[in-house]
Design a protein around this motif. Structure first.
Motif, mmCIF file in Angstrom:
data_model
loop_
_atom_site.group_PDB
_atom_site.id
_atom_site.type_symbol
_atom_site.label_atom_id
_atom_site.label_comp_id
_atom_site.label_asym_id
_atom_site.label_seq_id
_atom_site.Cartn_x
_atom_site.Cartn_y
_atom_site.Cartn_z
ATOM 1 N N GLN A 83 9.052 -2.949 -15.791
ATOM 2 C CA GLN A 83 8.164 -2.079 -16.058
ATOM 3 C C GLN A 83 9.550 -0.780 -15.467
ATOM 4 O O GLN A 83 9.654 0.643 -15.866
ATOM 5 C CB GLN A 83 6.844 -1.785 -14.993
ATOM 6 C CG GLN A 83 5.855 -2.373 -15.752
ATOM 7 C CD GLN A 83 5.813 -2.516 -17.199
ATOM 8 O OE1 GLN A 83 5.647 -1.202 -17.819
ATOM 9 N NE2 GLN A 83 6.265 -3.514 -17.712
ATOM 10 N N GLY A 84 10.572 -1.361 -15.042
ATOM 11 C CA GLY A 84 11.621 -0.232 -14.118
ATOM 12 C C GLY A 84 11.221 0.328 -12.957
ATOM 13 O O GLY A 84 11.752 1.020 -12.686
ATOM 14 N N TRP A 85 10.663 -1.061 -12.419
ATOM 15 C CA TRP A 85 9.960 -0.207 -10.782
ATOM 16 C C TRP A 85 10.262 -1.034 -10.146
ATOM 17 O O TRP A 85 11.060 -2.102 -10.406
ATOM 18 C CB TRP A 85 8.278 -0.269 -11.108
ATOM 19 C CG TRP A 85 7.401 0.659 -12.032
ATOM 20 C CD1 TRP A 85 7.416 1.652 -12.346
ATOM 21 C CD2 TRP A 85 6.518 -0.430 -11.737
ATOM 22 N NE1 TRP A 85 7.182 2.350 -12.512
ATOM 23 C CE2 TRP A 85 5.971 0.778 -12.740
ATOM 24 C CE3 TRP A 85 5.538 -1.726 -12.348
ATOM 25 C CZ2 TRP A 85 4.218 0.738 -13.444
ATOM 26 C CZ3 TRP A 85 4.793 -1.717 -12.993
ATOM 27 C CH2 TRP A 85 4.071 -0.335 -13.927
ATOM 28 N N GLU A 86 10.915 -0.234 -8.521
ATOM 29 C CA GLU A 86 12.090 -0.868 -8.153
ATOM 30 C C GLU A 86 11.208 -1.994 -6.710
ATOM 31 O O GLU A 86 10.061 -1.525 -6.293
ATOM 32 C CB GLU A 86 13.178 -0.053 -6.821
ATOM 33 C CG GLU A 86 13.608 -0.525 -6.075
ATOM 34 C CD GLU A 86 14.635 0.090 -5.082
ATOM 35 O OE1 GLU A 86 15.332 -0.419 -4.335
ATOM 36 O OE2 GLU A 86 14.255 1.612 -5.431
ATOM 37 N N VAL A 87 11.190 -3.531 -6.401
ATOM 38 C CA VAL A 87 10.797 -3.653 -5.335
ATOM 39 C C VAL A 87 10.800 -3.403 -4.623
ATOM 40 O O VAL A 87 12.027 -3.073 -3.886
ATOM 41 C CB VAL A 87 10.181 -4.960 -6.134
ATOM 42 C CG1 VAL A 87 9.815 -5.467 -7.542
ATOM 43 C CG2 VAL A 87 12.487 -5.687 -5.907
ATOM 44 N N SER A 88 9.675 -3.864 -3.022
ATOM 45 C CA SER A 88 10.260 -3.479 -1.518
ATOM 46 C C SER A 88 10.492 -4.783 -1.090
ATOM 47 O O SER A 88 9.619 -5.788 -1.222
ATOM 48 C CB SER A 88 8.949 -2.701 -1.191
ATOM 49 O OG SER A 88 9.108 -1.204 -1.626
ATOM 50 N N GLU A 121 1.046 -0.905 -0.037
ATOM 51 C CA GLU A 121 0.109 0.005 0.481
ATOM 52 C C GLU A 121 0.698 1.046 0.336
ATOM 53 O O GLU A 121 0.209 2.193 -0.446
ATOM 54 C CB GLU A 121 -0.799 0.165 0.909
ATOM 55 C CG GLU A 121 -1.824 1.243 0.979
ATOM 56 C CD GLU A 121 -2.839 0.945 1.983
ATOM 57 O OE1 GLU A 121 -3.881 1.899 2.323
ATOM 58 O OE2 GLU A 121 -2.980 -0.005 3.251
ATOM 59 N N LYS A 122 1.740 1.035 0.679
ATOM 60 C CA LYS A 122 3.151 2.434 0.464
ATOM 61 C C LYS A 122 3.696 2.661 -0.809
ATOM 62 O O LYS A 122 4.190 3.882 -1.162
ATOM 63 C CB LYS A 122 4.313 1.757 1.955
ATOM 64 C CG LYS A 122 2.638 2.286 3.320
ATOM 65 C CD LYS A 122 4.327 2.465 4.029
ATOM 66 C CE LYS A 122 4.622 1.242 4.629
ATOM 67 N NZ LYS A 122 5.355 1.046 5.843
ATOM 68 N N THR A 123 4.330 1.034 -1.380
ATOM 69 C CA THR A 123 5.646 2.110 -2.133
ATOM 70 C C THR A 123 5.307 0.968 -3.183
ATOM 71 O O THR A 123 5.947 1.184 -4.476
ATOM 72 C CB THR A 123 7.016 0.740 -1.587
ATOM 73 O OG1 THR A 123 6.345 -0.712 -1.303
ATOM 74 C CG2 THR A 123 7.059 1.704 0.204
ATOM 75 N N GLY A 124 3.564 0.030 -3.243
ATOM 76 C CA GLY A 124 3.509 0.002 -4.619
ATOM 77 C C GLY A 124 3.547 -1.804 -4.763
ATOM 78 O O GLY A 124 3.248 -2.740 -4.955
ATOM 79 N N SER A 125 4.514 -2.537 -3.894
ATOM 80 C CA SER A 125 5.123 -4.199 -4.192
ATOM 81 C C SER A 125 5.766 -4.454 -2.678
ATOM 82 O O SER A 125 6.339 -3.111 -1.967
ATOM 83 C CB SER A 125 6.411 -4.259 -4.991
ATOM 84 O OG SER A 125 7.307 -3.442 -4.350
ATOM 85 N N ALA A 126 6.259 -5.520 -2.664
ATOM 86 C CA ALA A 126 6.183 -5.965 -1.481
ATOM 87 C C ALA A 126 6.841 -7.460 -1.966
ATOM 88 O O ALA A 126 5.889 -8.667 -2.291
ATOM 89 C CB ALA A 126 5.136 -5.825 -0.270
ATOM 90 N N ILE A 127 8.012 -8.250 -1.500
ATOM 91 C CA ILE A 127 8.304 -9.738 -2.017
ATOM 92 C C ILE A 127 8.767 -9.751 -0.718
ATOM 93 O O ILE A 127 9.740 -9.080 -0.030
ATOM 94 C CB ILE A 127 9.410 -9.057 -3.298
ATOM 95 C CG1 ILE A 127 8.739 -8.539 -3.807
ATOM 96 C CG2 ILE A 127 9.510 -10.631 -3.360
ATOM 97 C CD1 ILE A 127 7.874 -8.896 -5.052
ATOM 98 N N PRO A 128 8.816 -10.959 0.002
ATOM 99 C CA PRO A 128 9.205 -11.628 1.493
ATOM 100 C C PRO A 128 10.928 -12.284 0.973
ATOM 101 O O PRO A 128 10.359 -12.926 -0.229
ATOM 102 C CB PRO A 128 7.939 -12.661 1.213
ATOM 103 C CG PRO A 128 7.395 -13.150 0.710
ATOM 104 C CD PRO A 128 7.031 -11.549 -0.822
ATOM 105 N N ILE A 129 11.524 -11.983 1.065
ATOM 106 C CA ILE A 129 13.173 -12.886 1.741
ATOM 107 C C ILE A 129 13.317 -12.952 2.554
ATOM 108 O O ILE A 129 12.820 -12.950 4.180
ATOM 109 C CB ILE A 129 14.000 -11.872 0.652
ATOM 110 C CG1 ILE A 129 13.569 -10.147 1.329
ATOM 111 C CG2 ILE A 129 13.072 -11.073 -0.905
ATOM 112 C CD1 ILE A 129 14.940 -10.362 2.512
#
Length: 228
Positions: free
Chosen positions: A192-197, A124-132
């Motif tokens: 798309q050139g977007w950075e993942v969080s 919601e804040k940054t556009g993405s969330a990827i668990p690592i």
């Protein structure tokens, strides 16, 4: 924001060695997929859930739901010839265009409630969330000749699901032509050139693929039950 989950389970499970695909095999007395759907329903009550399966398996799944008296609300969507196509089919069936969607492997039933909730908060804040999760073992890079080179594991992370996004952005990302480098949803988003969080996942969030994974899954369930 409105929230949805797309659970992708289109694989045949050939590494399991049996005639039944891994997503339908029982652990703790119920098929794997039912545990996964329940994890999202408990973490986010009222979430819209889309289950992507091979269309030939629809009748089997409905039979299993009746057999196990499984009544959690979800919509069935036919998968495609690849994971990319299956996810895109799921995205097309989302009931809203302004909100958040978590895309998750159906055979990862042990994702923690807190990871699901954190993924929505971050997306919601940054556009993405990827668990690592960090690597525990040493790693080496092997080239085409078989020569290996040490790699500093501190610079690498293992990637899990759910991979969660703002709906409008991930739907736009999946309008491109499928490419070999699209190994997960994050790589499609990055194209798309977007950075993942990144967010911290949980080590128990394994992808059930082999018979050994099923044995470990039974252990995790028994430990979970004993801690209640």
């Amino acid at each position: 924001m409105r929230k949805a989950a797309i659970l992708v389970a289109g694989g045949k499970g050939t590494r399991m060695g049996g005639s039944v695909s891994k997503q339908y095999l029982p652990i703790g007395g119920q098929p794997v997929l039912m545990h996964t759907l329940r994890a999202f329903a408990e973490a986010e009550p009222g979430i819209a859930m889309i289950l992507v399966l091979p269309e030939r398996d629809f009748s089997l799944w409905k039979t299993l739901c009746a057999e196990y008296d499984f009544s959690l609300s979800h919509e069935l969507v036919a998968g495609g010839d690849s994971r990319f196509q299956s996810v895109r089919n799921g995205l097309e069936k989302l009931p809203f265009t302004d909100g958040l969607v978590a895309i998750h492997d159906g055979v990862r039933p042990f994702v923690e409630k807190e990871v699901i909730q954190k993924s929505f908060e971050e997306a919601e804040k940054t556009g993405s969330a990827i668990p690592i999760v960090p690597l525990k073992d040493s790693i080496r890079k092997v080239d085409e000749t078989g020569k290996s080179i040490f790699q500093d594991r501190g610079h690498f992370r293992l990637v899990q699901t759910p991979q969660t996004f703002q709906v409008a952005k991930i739907k736009e990302a999946f309008r491109v032509q499928e490419l070999p480098q699209f190994t997960d949803d994050a790589t499609v988003y990055e194209y798309q050139g977007w950075e993942v969080s990144l967010i911290l996942g949980n080590p128990e969030n394994i992808k059930i693929t082999t018979p050994e994974d099923l044995e470990y899954a039974e252990f995790l369930l028994s430990r979970k039950d004993s801690n209640r």
